[in-house]
Design a protein around this motif. Structure first.
Motif, PDB file in Angstrom:
ATOM      1  N   UNK A   4       0.791  -1.224   0.000  1.00 29.52           N
ATOM      2  CA  UNK A   4       0.000   0.000   0.000  1.00 29.52           C
ATOM      3  C   UNK A   4       0.829   1.283   0.000  1.00 29.52           C
ATOM      4  N   UNK A   5       1.849   1.341   0.827  1.00 28.60           N
ATOM      5  CA  UNK A   5       2.648   2.577   0.891  1.00 28.60           C
ATOM      6  C   UNK A   5       3.345   2.872  -0.416  1.00 28.60           C
ATOM      7  N   UNK A   6       3.989   1.870  -0.991  1.00 27.51           N
ATOM      8  CA  UNK A   6       4.702   2.120  -2.248  1.00 27.51           C
ATOM      9  C   UNK A   6       3.728   2.370  -3.398  1.00 27.51           C
ATOM     10  N   UNK A   7       2.568   1.731  -3.372  1.00 27.67           N
ATOM     11  CA  UNK A   7       1.560   1.971  -4.405  1.00 27.67           C
ATOM     12  C   UNK A   7       1.034   3.397  -4.307  1.00 27.67           C
ATOM     13  N   UNK A   8       0.729   3.850  -3.101  1.00 25.94           N
ATOM     14  CA  UNK A   8       0.252   5.221  -2.904  1.00 25.94           C
ATOM     15  C   UNK A   8       1.319   6.240  -3.305  1.00 25.94           C
ATOM     16  N   UNK A   9       2.570   5.972  -2.976  1.00 27.62           N
ATOM     17  CA  UNK A   9       3.676   6.868  -3.341  1.00 27.62           C
ATOM     18  C   UNK A   9       3.793   6.954  -4.867  1.00 27.62           C
ATOM     19  N   UNK A  10       3.714   5.805  -5.544  1.00 35.54           N
ATOM     20  CA  UNK A  10       3.825   5.781  -7.002  1.00 35.54           C
ATOM     21  C   UNK A  10       2.660   6.529  -7.644  1.00 35.54           C
ATOM     22  N   UNK A  11       1.455   6.352  -7.106  1.00 33.34           N
ATOM     23  CA  UNK A  11       0.289   7.068  -7.626  1.00 33.34           C
ATOM     24  C   UNK A  11       0.492   8.570  -7.483  1.00 33.34           C
ATOM     25  N   UNK A  22      -1.200  15.862  -2.738  1.00 29.97           N
ATOM     26  CA  UNK A  22      -2.000  14.769  -3.278  1.00 29.97           C
ATOM     27  C   UNK A  22      -2.175  13.749  -2.170  1.00 29.97           C
ATOM     28  N   UNK A  23      -3.399  13.637  -1.679  1.00 34.12           N
ATOM     29  CA  UNK A  23      -3.727  12.649  -0.659  1.00 34.12           C
ATOM     30  C   UNK A  23      -4.337  11.442  -1.358  1.00 34.12           C
ATOM     31  N   UNK A  24      -3.698  10.286  -1.221  1.00 33.09           N
ATOM     32  CA  UNK A  24      -4.210   9.049  -1.803  1.00 33.09           C
ATOM     33  C   UNK A  24      -4.775   8.214  -0.666  1.00 33.09           C
ATOM     34  N   UNK A  25      -6.083   7.964  -0.717  1.00 29.92           N
ATOM     35  CA  UNK A  25      -6.757   7.166   0.302  1.00 29.92           C
ATOM     36  C   UNK A  25      -7.206   5.870  -0.352  1.00 29.92           C
ATOM     37  N   UNK A  26      -6.655   4.754   0.123  1.00 34.43           N
ATOM     38  CA  UNK A  26      -7.030   3.452  -0.408  1.00 34.43           C
ATOM     39  C   UNK A  26      -8.248   2.987   0.377  1.00 34.43           C
TER      40      UNK A  26
END
Length: 131
Positions: free
Chosen positions: A89-96, A115-119
């Motif tokens: 999750x952390x690396x996916x959110x960072x990449x997004x 940019x706030x990414x909320x999964x």
């Protein structure tokens, strides 16, 4: 006679030749609205690898949805996504965040300041999103 003089001599009075055109900064300004920035953000995020779905708007006024707020040449984004399982999750959110910031800047000219990414969900990539 130079090429500009020839073009000026042959052009009718109501036709502008390149030497007479108004510089781009004097012609006007294109503004990107919050709604347009939100739609662009959703389209970009939905095309990123690992993102199964983006919760653009679920129709309920009290629920959280993806939004972009434009202030001058800067944009703040809150993005609700469903990612593929199993995903770090952390690396996916960072990449997004990184890819979205670059693409937003390239397409709109806006600088993404936040940019706030909320999964919200995890789903199999071939199943689609539940929301």
């Amino acid at each position: 006679m130079t090429a500009t003089e020839v073009a000026t001599a042959q052009a009718p009075a109501d036709v502008l030749v390149p030497a007479q055109r108004v510089p781009s900064r004097a012609r006007g300004r294109t503004t990107v609205t919050d709604r347009a920035a939100t739609r662009i953000t959703c389209a970009l995020a939905g095309s990123l690898p690992g993102v199964v779905a983006v919760a653009e708007h679920d129709g309920l006024p009290w629920t959280r949805t993806t939004a972009a707020r434009v202030d001058g040449d800067q944009v703040r984004v809150r993005l609700f996504v469903t990612v593929g399982y199993p995903a770090p999750l952390r690396s996916t959110a960072r990449r997004i965040r990184e890819e979205l910031a670059g693409e937003l800047g390239r397409l709109t000219g806006l600088t993404a300041t936040e940019i706030d990414v909320i999964v919200t969900h995890l789903a199999q990539e071939n199943e689609g999103a539940a929301s």
